[in-house]
Design a protein around this motif. Structure first.
Motif: not given
Length: 243
Positions: A3-7, A216-219, A223-225
């Motif tokens: 996945r690509t996760l944004v933090i 928070s971390v999101m895919d 958009k799963e968080c």
């Protein structure tokens, strides 16, 4: 490829970072994009940086520089920092480096220097700490400090009429440049949300970890968080930036 996760903004909360990584079940093949403000707030700023340096050795990480990171970089370089920084979480960062050798500080300074101002992926998604003011995008920005300080991009999106069409002459031209934009910097707590907020094509990932919120971390695809506990619960004997 995972996945690509944004933090979102971490602000010295290592316990929150480790907890949310466990909840998101972060794997070595996940790409991680951090939106900045790793330091200033809770007591483990230097430990967060050490954790991220080690993390980057085993998986793909992109580190965006936030305004607090720029302050910390200046302090590590010059040995002094402005009072406004010290009053806004910088003092906890200074204290967290008390037992660090000069050599270790230099390693961390190099890490700060190598952070990116922004990142654009192959699907025209922008990742930036705060925003930009240029109508032609961040690459045409006159003042690089806007990458880390600008709030007008988010304020514009948050104030927009949801019925406004992208074909309208009134639609903000800055927002048309990218498929999606992921930012931090302005806590969603300010508009009453404890979770990431989507306005127009902007996702705000700063859920107030420096204050009373969570990390928070999101895919970015689904958009799963995932979220940590609220930071005051993880650091019950500290105030963070709640001063």
């Amino acid at each position: 490829m995972g996945r690509t996760l944004v933090i979102g903004d971490i602000h010295g909360g290592l316990k929150a970072l480790q907890q949310v990584f466990e909840r998101a079940e972060v794997m070595d093949d996940d790409q991680l994009i951090f939106l900045g403000d790793y330091v200033d707030g809770w007591s483990e700023s230097s430990q967060v940086i050490r954790f991220l340096i080690e993390l980057s050795k085993k998986q793909e990480c992109i580190f965006i520089k936030g305004n607090h990171d720029a302050w910390a970089e200046d302090w590590l370089s010059a040995g002094t920092g402005p009072e406004v920084w010290l009053f806004n979480g910088g003092q906890s960062t200074v204290e967290s480096y008390a037992d660090f050798s000069h050599q270790d500080k230099e390693i961390h300074l190099d890490f700060f220097r190598e952070m990116k101002n922004y990142h654009v992926d192959s699907r025209n998604r922008l990742f930036i700490h705060a925003g930009y003011s240029s109508m032609h995008g961040p690459e045409k920005e006159v003042y690089s400090s806007n990458y880390r300080w600008d709030r007008t991009l988010w304020e514009t999106a948050a104030a927009m009429d949801k019925k406004l069409s992208k074909n309208s002459e009134l639609y903000p031209k800055r927002l048309l440049l990218y498929h999606e934009i992921f930012i931090g910097h302005t806590p969603t707590l300010y508009i009453g949300s404890k979770t990431p907020v989507n306005k127009a094509n902007i996702w705000n990932m700063d859920t107030g970890a420096a204050f009373t919120g969570a990390l928070s971390v999101m895919d970015i695809e689904t958009k799963e968080c995932w979220q940590s506990d609220a930071l005051p619960l993880l650091y019950p004997d500290e105030k963070g930036r709640n001063v």
